[in-house]
Design an enzyme around this catalytic site. Sequence first.
Site, PDB file in Angstrom:
ATOM      1  CD  GLU A 167     -41.479 -26.993  24.736  1.00  0.00           C
ATOM      2  OE1 GLU A 167     -42.666 -27.062  25.002  1.00  0.00           O
ATOM      3  OE2 GLU A 167     -40.956 -25.816  24.349  1.00  0.00           O
ATOM      4  CD  GLU A 352     -39.124 -24.434  20.878  1.00  0.00           C
ATOM      5  OE1 GLU A 352     -40.112 -24.097  21.654  1.00  0.00           O
ATOM      6  OE2 GLU A 352     -39.234 -25.721  20.406  1.00  0.00           O
TER       7      GLU A 352
END
Length: 444
Positions: A167, A352
């Site tokens: 991320e 995710e």
Amino acid sequence: MKLTRKDFPEDFIFGTATSSYQIEGHAFGGAGRTHWDDYAATPGNVSRAEDGGRACDHYHRYPEDLDLVAAAGFDAYRFSISWARVLPDGRGAVNAEGLDFYDRLTDAMLERGLAPYATLYHWELPSALADLGGWRNGDIGDWFADYTEIVMTRLGDRMATVAPINEPWCVAWLSHFMGLQAPGIRDIRAAARAMHHVLLAHGRATQVMRGLGMGGLGGVFNLEWSNPADDSEASRLAAARYDGIYNRWFMGGVFKGEYPAIVLEGLEPHLPSGWQDDMALISQPLDWCGINYYTRKNIAADPRAPWPSLTDVPGVLPKTYMDWEIYPEGLHDFLIRTAREYTGDLPLYVTENGMAAHDDIMAGECRDPHRIDYYEKHLSEVARAIAGGAPVKGYFAWSLLDNYEWSFGYDKRFGLVHVDFDTLARTPKGSYHAMKAALTEAGR
Ligand code: GCO
């Protein structure tokens, strides 16, 4: 859950994900201090000033945790390696105990038939590197490359896939512009530098791993759907700026070697000089692309504020305990858009997806029908994206265990497995049993 393995292609990978600082217990095993320890030690940053010192004590309990992953019928386990556990000062002396831990952890996955999906950085920057400016310092590309080489010389032969950085938006924007994660900076120049350096580090690590002869290299991006909060042209443009900063900066940089003009408008004056020369390194070919997806934001223009002159307004959809709107369609739309506009035939993984809730144990059981519903709805959107032509090859539930949810501390429970943070007892929740039933004959 009505969906099962049979609703997905035969070689589709189901997995669950965790990260090192959130579960391991960073006080164990000779790990170095990280900027998350410093951030948490500063009043006002983290709920109850909690840190990852003990967390779920996965450092000692990993065999039990991996048994749970395998028993649910998962094919893969996505985990991360802590830079400060391997190199306590970020550079120089190696903590042999730390490397040994990841070696044992890898073998423990393989013994259970779980494919290791590794991430090299899930946010625990060694404090000694933060002292040197951390992600603001362009040398971080080389520091990260050296760390990558040390880790992958040891583990690289056994990894199914590796992503350098989890991320990049969180590493850069959330932490250096919004100040909501370590190091908690709110500064546009720091943010612009971090936005570039995080991708530079991704590129350098990828180069190092190719040099070691490794395949299975990708990137993991958190995407958030940007929805204009009203019909005005100003809000449409504000939502496009949000989409640019959050999503397209990273996808554009990595898959096209260019940053979106709508973001350069605000950030270019603050980028390090010569940034253009790094774009070829940043956009070298990858083997797959990972998408972490949770929610959308409703974006309105805020003309009184400096660039990017926007604000997010509360939406009307049902929300999770994070206050995040539940918007499963966004996952479908991102999978389709990513393939169409950025990655073509490259395998996509949902690396995710999951939700926080306030899960209690009652009469020895933890029932979480809300989470089963969340997974079911998002998995349906993955199936719809596959039917629509997106080459999605796997899905990872966030997360295996209730864990350290960063600035929210231990209160936001994302796990398939409940963790009692006093006794550290693990109790599989209803969602764990539902997953097991979807993935195995035995669970049905
Ligand atoms: C993420 C974060 C996780 C969070 C999860 C829920 O990769 O987004 O890496 O660490 O716990 O996203 O907020």
